[in-house]
Design a protein around this motif. Structure first.
Motif, PDB file in Angstrom:
ATOM      1  N   MET A 221       0.863  -1.165   0.000  1.00  0.00           N
ATOM      2  CA  MET A 221       0.000   0.000   0.000  1.00  0.00           C
ATOM      3  C   MET A 221       0.908   1.225   0.000  1.00  0.00           C
ATOM      4  O   MET A 221       1.758   1.376   0.886  1.00  0.00           O
ATOM      5  CB  MET A 221      -0.928   0.028   1.215  1.00  0.00           C
ATOM      6  N   ASP A 222       0.758   2.071  -1.015  1.00  0.00           N
ATOM      7  CA  ASP A 222       1.575   3.277  -1.121  1.00  0.00           C
ATOM      8  C   ASP A 222       0.935   4.410  -0.320  1.00  0.00           C
ATOM      9  O   ASP A 222      -0.233   4.743  -0.528  1.00  0.00           O
ATOM     10  CB  ASP A 222       1.699   3.703  -2.584  1.00  0.00           C
ATOM     11  N   LEU A 223       1.696   4.979   0.576  1.00  0.00           N
ATOM     12  CA  LEU A 223       1.258   6.115   1.384  1.00  0.00           C
ATOM     13  C   LEU A 223       2.004   7.332   0.839  1.00  0.00           C
ATOM     14  O   LEU A 223       3.199   7.501   1.089  1.00  0.00           O
ATOM     15  CB  LEU A 223       1.573   5.872   2.858  1.00  0.00           C
TER      16      LEU A 223
ATOM     17  N   ALA B 115       4.684   1.277   1.249  1.00  0.00           N
ATOM     18  CA  ALA B 115       5.718   2.131   0.667  1.00  0.00           C
ATOM     19  C   ALA B 115       5.374   3.573   1.017  1.00  0.00           C
ATOM     20  O   ALA B 115       4.250   4.030   0.761  1.00  0.00           O
ATOM     21  CB  ALA B 115       5.778   1.948  -0.844  1.00  0.00           C
ATOM     22  N   HIS B 116       6.315   4.253   1.615  1.00  0.00           N
ATOM     23  CA  HIS B 116       6.113   5.627   2.072  1.00  0.00           C
ATOM     24  C   HIS B 116       6.807   6.537   1.060  1.00  0.00           C
ATOM     25  O   HIS B 116       8.043   6.540   0.965  1.00  0.00           O
ATOM     26  CB  HIS B 116       6.666   5.790   3.486  1.00  0.00           C
ATOM     27  N   ILE B 117       6.023   7.289   0.304  1.00  0.00           N
ATOM     28  CA  ILE B 117       6.512   7.971  -0.895  1.00  0.00           C
ATOM     29  C   ILE B 117       6.314   9.475  -0.766  1.00  0.00           C
ATOM     30  O   ILE B 117       5.244   9.944  -0.384  1.00  0.00           O
ATOM     31  CB  ILE B 117       5.769   7.461  -2.148  1.00  0.00           C
TER      32      ILE B 117
ATOM     33  N   GLY C  91       9.451  14.010  -9.346  1.00  0.00           N
ATOM     34  CA  GLY C  91      10.403  13.067  -8.766  1.00  0.00           C
ATOM     35  C   GLY C  91       9.873  12.480  -7.476  1.00  0.00           C
ATOM     36  O   GLY C  91       8.929  12.997  -6.872  1.00  0.00           O
ATOM     37  N   ASN C  92      10.499  11.381  -7.034  1.00  0.00           N
ATOM     38  CA  ASN C  92      10.005  10.748  -5.815  1.00  0.00           C
ATOM     39  C   ASN C  92      11.137  10.155  -4.999  1.00  0.00           C
ATOM     40  O   ASN C  92      12.227   9.869  -5.520  1.00  0.00           O
ATOM     41  CB  ASN C  92       8.961   9.665  -6.142  1.00  0.00           C
ATOM     42  N   ALA C  93      10.879   9.978  -3.712  1.00  0.00           N
ATOM     43  CA  ALA C  93      11.759   9.251  -2.794  1.00  0.00           C
ATOM     44  C   ALA C  93      10.875   8.271  -2.037  1.00  0.00           C
ATOM     45  O   ALA C  93       9.760   8.618  -1.636  1.00  0.00           O
ATOM     46  CB  ALA C  93      12.455  10.212  -1.829  1.00  0.00           C
ATOM     47  N   ILE C  94      11.362   7.034  -1.863  1.00  0.00           N
ATOM     48  CA  ILE C  94      10.492   5.961  -1.382  1.00  0.00           C
ATOM     49  C   ILE C  94      11.187   5.152  -0.291  1.00  0.00           C
ATOM     50  O   ILE C  94      12.355   4.782  -0.427  1.00  0.00           O
ATOM     51  CB  ILE C  94      10.096   5.006  -2.536  1.00  0.00           C
ATOM     52  N   VAL C  95      10.461   4.858   0.787  1.00  0.00           N
ATOM     53  CA  VAL C  95      10.887   3.908   1.812  1.00  0.00           C
ATOM     54  C   VAL C  95       9.896   2.745   1.787  1.00  0.00           C
ATOM     55  O   VAL C  95       8.694   2.952   1.967  1.00  0.00           O
ATOM     56  CB  VAL C  95      10.909   4.546   3.210  1.00  0.00           C
ATOM     57  N   VAL C  96      10.397   1.534   1.553  1.00  0.00           N
ATOM     58  CA  VAL C  96       9.537   0.348   1.481  1.00  0.00           C
ATOM     59  C   VAL C  96       9.704  -0.483   2.747  1.00  0.00           C
ATOM     60  O   VAL C  96      10.836  -0.775   3.168  1.00  0.00           O
ATOM     61  CB  VAL C  96       9.873  -0.509   0.241  1.00  0.00           C
TER      62      VAL C  96
END
Length: 295
Positions: free
Chosen positions: A12-14, A94-96, A103-108
């Protein structure tokens, strides 16, 4: 219809939308927050299904509300989820952070995805019936490797997206038919920044490579074919989160239908270009009619 099996993650993308991503120690005010079904595996499954493929998903969701929502999203897109298992505990997330330039930065956080360390009964039989198996690296490597080797035994084409980038065991590369990194992943795998040189290095390990280059398009290289650059359509990107997964899903469908490589890459690039003009992961993926019109 194309027989595609995806062995991969569901998250689930947050998603937080901000003018610019915060630096270390910085707090910024965002303008919007959305909860969007994603995960590289689920993204590729949805992208391929919407592009016209006959798609089945092997993966794991949690026993929480996110898990139910992730399963329903796949079903709604026409993905077979008979072998999508439910693991006690939380689903992957995934914390986006998405900035105004797209652009994006992601922590899974793997959650249930981390429980999928090996194939389960029925998985091999499903893979054996496929034209292609799509793999990524958001599951434990043991499962990814087992999936690739299973596909190889049954003569099924393996397509590996090496993301998140990490060193790959030689036996996984040996069981990979088509490797699809972006330019940063290709550089991580080879230690070489130039995509053409990176492709040459990767061809010593796999027979075929497509390096995605963002707005510059993509580079195809094969052991028995000259390098080919396919430009990307010129668009204004809103959110690039699922562009690579959309590209891979559409490419798998196109190749499965027997499209020539250049035509398949052009079609997949059109799908990715449509994706980046919309917000979110699964919510941004185009349908076949849209891709046909754009290409």
């Amino acid at each position: 219809m194309t027989g595609i099996v995806v062995l991969g993650s569901t998250n689930m993308d947050l998603v937080a939308y901000v003018a610019h991503a915060p630096k270390r120690g910085e707090t910024v005010t965002g303008r919007e927050f959305r909860t969007i079904p994603g995960g590289k595996g689920a993204n590729q499954a949805v992208a391929a299904a919407r592009a016209g493929g006959d798609v089945a998903m092997i993966g794991a969701v949690g026993s929480d509300d996110f898990g139910a929502a992730l399963r329903q999203t796949l079903v709604a897109s026409g993905v077979d989820v008979d072998l999508l298992r439910t693991s006690e505990g939380p689903s992957g997330t995934a914390h986006i952070v998405v900035d105004d330039e797209g652009g994006n930065a992601i922590v899974v956080i793997p959650g249930a995805n981390g429980t999928l360390t090996a194939l389960a009964p029925g998985d091999e039989a499903l893979i054996a019936t496929a034209d292609a198996l799509l793999l990524q690296l958001e599951l434990p490597l043991t499962a990814v490797l087992e999936g690739a080797e299973t596909a190889r035994r049954h003569g099924v084409r393996t397509v590996l997206t090496p993301a998140p980038a990490q060193p790959l065991p030689p036996e996984l590369l040996a069981a990979t038919d088509l490797l699809v990194p972006n330019e940063h992943e290709a550089a991580t795998l080879t230690g070489v920044a130039d995509p053409h040189t990176a492709a040459e290095a990767l061809l010593r390990q796999v027979p075929e490579v497509v390096i995605t280059l963002g707005s510059a398009g993509c580079l195809h290289a094969g052991r028995h074919s000259p390098p080919l650059i396919v430009p990307a359509p010129e668009v204004t990107a809103l959110d690039t989160t699922a562009a690579g997964d959309t590209f891979v899903g559409a490419l798998a469908v196109a190749l499965g239908e027997g499209k020539p490589v250049e035509q398949a890459l052009t079609w997949a690039s059109a799908a990715a270009a449509l994706c980046v003009q919309r917000a979110g992961a699964s919510t941004s993926m185009p349908y076949r009619s849209e891709i046909d019109e754009a290409s």
